[in-house]
Design an enzyme around this catalytic site. Structure first.
Site, short mmCIF file in Angstrom:
data_model
loop_
_atom_site.label_atom_id
_atom_site.label_comp_id
_atom_site.label_asym_id
_atom_site.label_seq_id
_atom_site.Cartn_x
_atom_site.Cartn_y
_atom_site.Cartn_z
CG ASP A 1 26.02 40.04 44.47
OD1 ASP A 1 26.30 39.39 45.26
OD2 ASP A 1 26.81 40.66 43.67
CD GLU B 1 49.94 28.01 45.05
OE1 GLU B 1 49.13 27.15 44.87
OE2 GLU B 1 50.18 28.96 44.05
CG ASP C 1 48.60 32.08 42.37
OD1 ASP C 1 47.96 31.05 42.95
OD2 ASP C 1 48.54 32.03 41.02
CG ASN D 1 25.58 42.85 46.81
OD1 ASN D 1 25.36 41.73 46.74
ND2 ASN D 1 26.33 43.61 45.85
CG ASP E 1 25.76 38.56 48.81
OD1 ASP E 1 26.00 39.56 48.49
OD2 ASP E 1 24.56 37.77 48.33
CG HIS F 1 42.24 28.84 47.13
ND1 HIS F 1 43.48 29.12 47.62
CD2 HIS F 1 42.42 29.07 45.82
CE1 HIS F 1 44.22 29.41 47.05
NE2 HIS F 1 43.71 29.51 45.64
CG ASP F 2 44.18 26.16 44.71
OD1 ASP F 2 43.01 26.24 44.15
OD2 ASP F 2 45.41 26.70 44.74
CG ASP G 1 29.50 41.95 49.49
OD1 ASP G 1 29.94 41.97 50.77
OD2 ASP G 1 28.44 41.64 48.96
CG ASP H 1 45.96 35.11 46.24
OD1 ASP H 1 47.09 34.84 45.81
OD2 ASP H 1 45.24 34.32 46.67
#
Length: 558
Positions: free
Chosen positions: A26, A258, A201, A24, A22, A331-332, A30, A99
């Site tokens: 928040d 996938e 995906d 910035n 990150d 990520h899954d 990004d 993706d």
């Protein structure tokens, strides 16, 4: 014969942008953060970068619910940032893969809004919309995230729409040629912009059987698992062939699917020389011990045997058909080192063993962010700390099955997708150097001991182990055998020993791993020329007997 392609000898890396870097403050990663770390990835040896979704999205399913395929979500940056990333990656001979999420979109996409306004009009045909009959659902399919795949169409009391995932992810109707045309136009737009290809995906869901088909209920909720739909759907090859010829083929794009299927012809159809995709992920290891009844019913597995069995099974089926993509995590999935190694045995030694047996398999290695550091699962303390919709559903499934809240939480947390989604651990400063703000998801408290800054400067670190594995793959002396050499199991019958040859035209390597806590002896097949890699400083060899302490792995040139 396998046709050689430009990407075969590469190394790939998945970035989950929300948790990567990150810039910035928040609390959300990004695109500028990705750009700032390209040199880190280049140093590791990465060539291909897959970005999880960065399109405009309400983030109901972390960006896999897309509201605009042609724009970047402001949380991640701007289209100018994306163009800058493509430019900077190209300057480093790196490739950006996006993706591609085309089984469904977001309920906030313009198409779905128009479908709600006029369900019988042009855009209504972009989705699966059915009339209600006495408020009876058209079928009893259970969505991947729990509950029926049907919900009332917003603004209507007499129509349902289908979503096989989250209710904010209406399924797109691929039977409609106009919809397919729109998808192909979008894919070509991105490829023309400079994207090297796509990770595709949930693609097996785009073909449905008759939507009025119900199946025998398999839980007390009266619903049936979505796998029934996948088994009965026929004709997906026509869609995928059309997509390939209309888009990927024209651009020589790299695609990785996938793909969850037990079709006997799957490898040939999907990744053969004329297959739908360049590659597909091998999920054989990830499904070991899983239960259709829910995460709370997952069975303990003997990883030394189960991992070996799954990996060798894929390699045997694969033969010379095509090129698979090998993963330890994504990520899954939970963190691989926490999933595939008993908790008491997780150490740099065992982590390096797991890395070596995976990366040295035939296929394209995909490293997930933080895997190269040996990032682990998180000690979550309550369900309130969980963001992942899938984990929350599985927690409810466990409660409905009669487990106490404590037992349900304990049962599902080891499998939570949030384990892999915690912020990347860059250094030992506040929030692991991920953000100067408040991170969107808790940082794993072990970041002070596991972080990139410390490992990049330590030659015996996980980072350097992965760097060395990737370098071996690209070494001109060994590239041919590591990339294209045959995988031949060695002493497959020896318990918790994962050993295999890589046999090339003029070289033979032997990977030998003691996949257990206790030491064991291995009879080597003959003399070796050289030790290429060893995760321990010692090699205890007496004649042809190799005495291996727990979790030692050695890569020999024979």
């Amino acid at each position: 014969m396998l046709e050689k392609k430009w990407w075969h000898e590469k190394a790939a890396y998945q970035i989950y942008p929300k948790s990567f870097c990150d810039t910035n403050g928040d609390g959300i990663g990004d695109l500028k953060g990705v750009i700032s770390k390209l040199d880190y990835l280049k140093d590791l040896g990465v060539d291909i970068i897959w970005l999880s979704p960065i399109y405009c999205s309400p983030l109901a399913d972390q960006g896999y619910d897309i509201s605009d395929y042609y724009d970047i979500d402001p949380r991640f940056g701007t289209m100018e940032d994306m163009d800058e990333l493509l430019k900077e990656a190209k300057a480093r001979d790196m490739y950006i893969v996006m993706d591609l999420v085309v089984n469904h979109c977001s309920d906030e996409h313009e198409w779905f809004k128009k479908a709600c306004e006029d369900p019988d009009g042009e855009y209504g045909k972009y989705f699966y919309i059915a009339d209600t009959k006495d408020y009876k659902l058209p079928n009893n399919w259970r969505s991947y995230f729990g509950g029926p795949v049907w919900d009332l169409l917003p603004g209507h009391t007499d129509k349902y729409y289908m979503h096989v995932f989250h209710k904010k992810q209406p399924d797109l109707n691929w039977e409609n040629p106009k919809l397919r045309e729109e998808i192909y136009k979008m894919i070509n737009w991105w490829l023309d912009r400079g994207v090297a290809g796509f990770r595709i995906d949930a693609i097996m869901n785009i073909k449905k059987p008759n939507i009025y088909t119900s199946y025998p209920a398999d839980r007390d909720d009266g619903l049936a698992g979505i796998d029934n739909m996948l088994h009965d759907a026929e004709g997906i090859d026509d869609f995928l062939h059309e997509m390939k010829t209309e888009t990927f083929e024209k651009h020589h794009a790299f695609t990785v699917g996938e793909v969850f299927t037990d079709r006997p012809d799957a490898l040939e159809a999907f990744i053969g020389n004329n297959g739908h995709f360049s590659s597909m992920f091998d999920f054989a290891e990830t499904i070991a011990g899983k239960s259709d009844d829910g995460w709370y019913k997952c069975k303990p597995v003997v990883w030394g045997e189960e991992y070996k069995k799954a990996a060798f099974g894929t390699q045997k089926r694969l033969g010379d058909i095509g090129f698979i993509s090998n993963i330890i995590e994504n990520h899954d999935e939970p963190r691989g080192v926490s999933h595939y190694i008993p908790e008491a045995d997780v150490s740099d030694t065992s982590k390096k063993m797991l890395a070596a047996v995976n990366v040295m398999l035939r296929g394209l290695p995909f490293i997930y962010q933080g895997q190269e550091l040996g990032m682990t699962n998180v000690a979550f303390h309550s369900i309130d700390e969980i963001d992942d919709c899938s984990t929350l559903d599985e927690y409810q499934v466990a409660l409905d099955a009669g487990l106490t809240p404590e037992a349900a939480f304990k049962a599902v947390v080891p499998y939570s997708r949030d384990n892999a989604r915690t912020p990347f651990q860059w250094d030992a400063t506040a929030n692991a150097g991920f953000t100067t703000g408040t991170p969107w998801l808790k940082v794993n408290p072990n970041y002070t001991g596991i972080n990139a800054a410390e490992q990049v400067n330590r030659p015996d670190s996980m980072y350097h182990w992965y760097k060395e594995l990737i370098a071996l793959r690209k070494n001109p002396e060994y590239k041919d055998v590591v990339v294209y050499g045959e995988v031949v199991p060695y002493k497959e019958e020896q318990t918790n020993l994962m050993a295999y040859y890589r046999k090339g035209t003029d070289r033979t390597l032997l990977v030998v791993a003691n996949y257990q806590h206790d030491a064991q002896d291995v009879v080597l097949p003959g003399t070796y020329k050289k030790v290429l890699m060893n995760n321990l400083e010692t090699l205890d060899l007496n004649g042809d007997i190799l005495h291996m302490p727990g979790y030692q792995v050695v890569i020999f040139e024979m």
